[in-house]
Design a protein around this motif. Structure first.
Motif, PDB file in Angstrom:
ATOM      1  N   ILE A 298       0.839  -1.200   0.000  1.00 35.37           N
ATOM      2  CA  ILE A 298       0.000   0.000   0.000  1.00 35.37           C
ATOM      3  C   ILE A 298       0.873   1.247   0.000  1.00 35.37           C
ATOM      4  O   ILE A 298       0.571   2.245  -0.662  1.00 35.37           O
ATOM      5  CB  ILE A 298      -0.958  -0.023   1.210  1.00 35.37           C
ATOM      6  CG1 ILE A 298      -1.937  -1.192   1.066  1.00 35.37           C
ATOM      7  CG2 ILE A 298      -1.724   1.298   1.325  1.00 35.37           C
ATOM      8  CD1 ILE A 298      -2.819  -1.409   2.275  1.00 35.37           C
ATOM      9  N   ARG A 299       1.991   1.194   0.688  1.00 31.05           N
ATOM     10  CA  ARG A 299       2.931   2.314   0.679  1.00 31.05           C
ATOM     11  C   ARG A 299       3.467   2.560  -0.727  1.00 31.05           C
ATOM     12  O   ARG A 299       3.586   3.699  -1.176  1.00 31.05           O
ATOM     13  CB  ARG A 299       4.081   2.030   1.664  1.00 31.05           C
ATOM     14  CG  ARG A 299       5.344   2.861   1.527  1.00 31.05           C
ATOM     15  CD  ARG A 299       5.133   4.353   1.591  1.00 31.05           C
ATOM     16  NE  ARG A 299       4.466   4.773   2.805  1.00 31.05           N
ATOM     17  CZ  ARG A 299       3.476   5.664   2.822  1.00 31.05           C
ATOM     18  NH1 ARG A 299       3.050   6.213   1.705  1.00 31.05           N
ATOM     19  NH2 ARG A 299       2.912   6.020   3.944  1.00 31.05           N
ATOM     20  N   ARG A 300       3.778   1.486  -1.446  1.00 29.08           N
ATOM     21  CA  ARG A 300       4.256   1.640  -2.823  1.00 29.08           C
ATOM     22  C   ARG A 300       3.167   2.195  -3.735  1.00 29.08           C
ATOM     23  O   ARG A 300       3.454   2.953  -4.673  1.00 29.08           O
ATOM     24  CB  ARG A 300       4.754   0.292  -3.362  1.00 29.08           C
ATOM     25  CG  ARG A 300       6.055  -0.195  -2.727  1.00 29.08           C
ATOM     26  CD  ARG A 300       6.642  -1.355  -3.510  1.00 29.08           C
ATOM     27  NE  ARG A 300       5.775  -2.538  -3.455  1.00 29.08           N
ATOM     28  CZ  ARG A 300       5.870  -3.482  -2.524  1.00 29.08           C
ATOM     29  NH1 ARG A 300       6.780  -3.381  -1.551  1.00 29.08           N
ATOM     30  NH2 ARG A 300       5.065  -4.531  -2.553  1.00 29.08           N
ATOM     31  N   ALA A 301       1.915   1.840  -3.465  1.00 25.57           N
ATOM     32  CA  ALA A 301       0.816   2.315  -4.305  1.00 25.57           C
ATOM     33  C   ALA A 301       0.538   3.798  -4.090  1.00 25.57           C
ATOM     34  O   ALA A 301       0.173   4.516  -5.029  1.00 25.57           O
ATOM     35  CB  ALA A 301      -0.441   1.499  -4.016  1.00 25.57           C
ATOM     36  N   TYR A 302       0.709   4.266  -2.855  1.00 21.71           N
ATOM     37  CA  TYR A 302       0.422   5.672  -2.521  1.00 21.71           C
ATOM     38  C   TYR A 302       1.604   6.250  -1.739  1.00 21.71           C
ATOM     39  O   TYR A 302       1.502   6.525  -0.537  1.00 21.71           O
ATOM     40  CB  TYR A 302      -0.858   5.778  -1.700  1.00 21.71           C
ATOM     41  CG  TYR A 302      -2.100   5.342  -2.436  1.00 21.71           C
ATOM     42  CD1 TYR A 302      -2.658   6.137  -3.418  1.00 21.71           C
ATOM     43  CD2 TYR A 302      -2.712   4.122  -2.141  1.00 21.71           C
ATOM     44  CE1 TYR A 302      -3.807   5.753  -4.100  1.00 21.71           C
ATOM     45  CE2 TYR A 302      -3.857   3.716  -2.813  1.00 21.71           C
ATOM     46  CZ  TYR A 302      -4.398   4.534  -3.795  1.00 21.71           C
ATOM     47  OH  TYR A 302      -5.528   4.145  -4.466  1.00 21.71           O
ATOM     48  N   PRO A 303       2.743   6.455  -2.392  1.00 22.31           N
ATOM     49  CA  PRO A 303       3.966   6.859  -1.680  1.00 22.31           C
ATOM     50  C   PRO A 303       3.919   8.260  -1.081  1.00 22.31           C
ATOM     51  O   PRO A 303       4.717   8.565  -0.192  1.00 22.31           O
ATOM     52  CB  PRO A 303       5.046   6.757  -2.762  1.00 22.31           C
ATOM     53  CG  PRO A 303       4.317   6.952  -4.051  1.00 22.31           C
ATOM     54  CD  PRO A 303       2.982   6.309  -3.842  1.00 22.31           C
ATOM     55  N   ARG A 304       3.001   9.107  -1.533  1.00 23.90           N
ATOM     56  CA  ARG A 304       3.002  10.496  -1.084  1.00 23.90           C
ATOM     57  C   ARG A 304       1.923  10.784  -0.037  1.00 23.90           C
ATOM     58  O   ARG A 304       1.756  11.930   0.381  1.00 23.90           O
ATOM     59  CB  ARG A 304       2.825  11.431  -2.288  1.00 23.90           C
ATOM     60  CG  ARG A 304       3.908  11.229  -3.340  1.00 23.90           C
ATOM     61  CD  ARG A 304       3.729  12.120  -4.536  1.00 23.90           C
ATOM     62  NE  ARG A 304       3.973  13.532  -4.203  1.00 23.90           N
ATOM     63  CZ  ARG A 304       3.948  14.510  -5.115  1.00 23.90           C
ATOM     64  NH1 ARG A 304       3.676  14.235  -6.382  1.00 23.90           N
ATOM     65  NH2 ARG A 304       4.179  15.744  -4.743  1.00 23.90           N
ATOM     66  N   VAL A 305       1.179   9.762   0.366  1.00 24.65           N
ATOM     67  CA  VAL A 305       0.111   9.940   1.354  1.00 24.65           C
ATOM     68  C   VAL A 305       0.579   9.399   2.704  1.00 24.65           C
ATOM     69  O   VAL A 305       1.141   8.308   2.786  1.00 24.65           O
ATOM     70  CB  VAL A 305      -1.185   9.221   0.925  1.00 24.65           C
ATOM     71  CG1 VAL A 305      -2.311   9.513   1.921  1.00 24.65           C
ATOM     72  CG2 VAL A 305      -1.595   9.625  -0.480  1.00 24.65           C
TER      73      VAL A 305
END
Length: 340
Positions: A298-305
């Motif tokens: 999930i971190r890789r999918a949304y790295p800026r959130v």
């Protein structure tokens, strides 16, 4: 004992429950969501103090006895542990036995408001059936229970409420959050502005932590040249970061977890397709027993959130259910006409 609100999260992996203790603090506990058929004889009870009696209870559903509780066996011959994995799990006798067990272990006999949760994608099909089955007076073998009202909410909303805690300014009407609840059998997500759920960007699907355990078991079976059926012990080893014991050997599961990443990525991609970009979201909140397994993807999918794994992720939903129940009951009481 009577309580105003009793919350139960009968998950595929663990059954969690919470209620207000006499002091006003939240009392909570959990036990495995395993409901094997009860043994016909209890050898541990006749061991002349050599064998310790297990902390389990017997529930009778439609004339069939099930064993539930903290000490229910995690392993069984040929893998028959009494776990049920299906989309209609909430209508099963296993679910009823686990729910009754949670109430039994709390020693509560009268509940004004029973708060339950369901995966997002089964809410519309199962919520009313749950209310019908568990409202009123019933006895599943451990004593009569009275439930005045049943409330059913989407499971991830419990985590949203738990995460808000004392940070109300971060969860105002104009603050958007994505809550991802990685359970044993399903992964659910809720996109919410404040506490208002956006139905178009919320959903869920089969594909929680258990698919990872099954994949690891398959890889182990290939390497060990023997079937591996102890999914519960694989779960335990991953959660506790300990080796998996098999045929006298301690096996490091990290390499097998790495080989299971494509399954996790597939679920996260499905979620992305539904949720879309999160340019306006304040944070992603992860909960559920499988949160740590899915966090890297999930971190890789949304790295800026900004992303956080909620404290005590297994209990986050049920503690939120309790807060929701308290608030709802308080609103009802303020609307009641004053007694003369």
């Amino acid at each position: 004992m009577k309580t105003s609100v009793f919350a139960v999260d009968v998950g595929y992996g663990n059954t969690k429950y919470a209620y207000r203790a006499a002091s006003g603090t939240i009392a909570s506990a959990m036990f495995p969501s395993l409901a094997p058929l009860a043994a016909t004889r209890a050898l541990s009870a006749s061991g002349e103090a050599v064998l310790t009696s297990r902390n389990v209870a017997t529930m009778m559903i439609d004339e069939v006895e099930y064993e539930v509780g903290p000490d229910v066996p995690l392993t069984a011959a040929y893998g028959n542990t009494g776990r049920a994995l299906s989309n209609d799990f909430a209508l099963s006798d296993n679910y009823a036995a686990l729910l009754a067990g949670a109430i039994h272990f709390s020693e509560v006999t009268h509940i004004e408001r029973l708060v339950l949760g369901l995966p997002v994608h089964t809410m519309h099909k199962l919520a009313e059936k749950l209310k019908e089955r568990f409202t009123g007076k019933w006895d599943f073998g451990a004593g009569r229970v009275t439930v005045d009202k049943v409330v059913v909410i989407p499971q991830p909303l419990g985590s949203l409420v738990s995460a808000s805690g004392n940070r109300q300014k971060e969860f105002g009407r104009d603050s958007a959050h994505l809550v991802v609840d990685v359970g044993y059998f399903t992964t659910d997500w809720v996109y919410a502005n404040g506490f208002t759920m956006d139905d178009r960007r919320s959903g869920g699907m089969p594909g929680g932590a258990s698919q990872i355990y099954q994949r690891i078991a398959g890889l182990l079976a290939r390497d060990q040249d023997e079937e591996v059926e102890d999914l519960e012990l694989i779960d335990k080893a991953l959660r506790e970061r300990t080796p998996f014991r098999f045929n006298g050997n301690d096996i490091d599961l990290d390499p097998y977890l790495e080989k299971s990443q494509p399954l996790i990525t597939g679920v996260v991609k499905e979620m992305q397709n539904n949720v879309g970009q999160l340019t306006n979201a304040r944070s992603i909140i992860l909960s559920g027993g499988g949160a740590a397994l899915y966090a890297p993807a999930i971190r890789r999918a949304y790295p800026r959130v900004t992303m956080e794994i909620i404290d005590a992720p297994c209990l986050a939903n049920v503690r939120g259910f309790l807060v929701v129940g308290d608030a709802g009951l308080a609103r009802e009481r303020t609307r009641e006409p004053a007694k003369a």
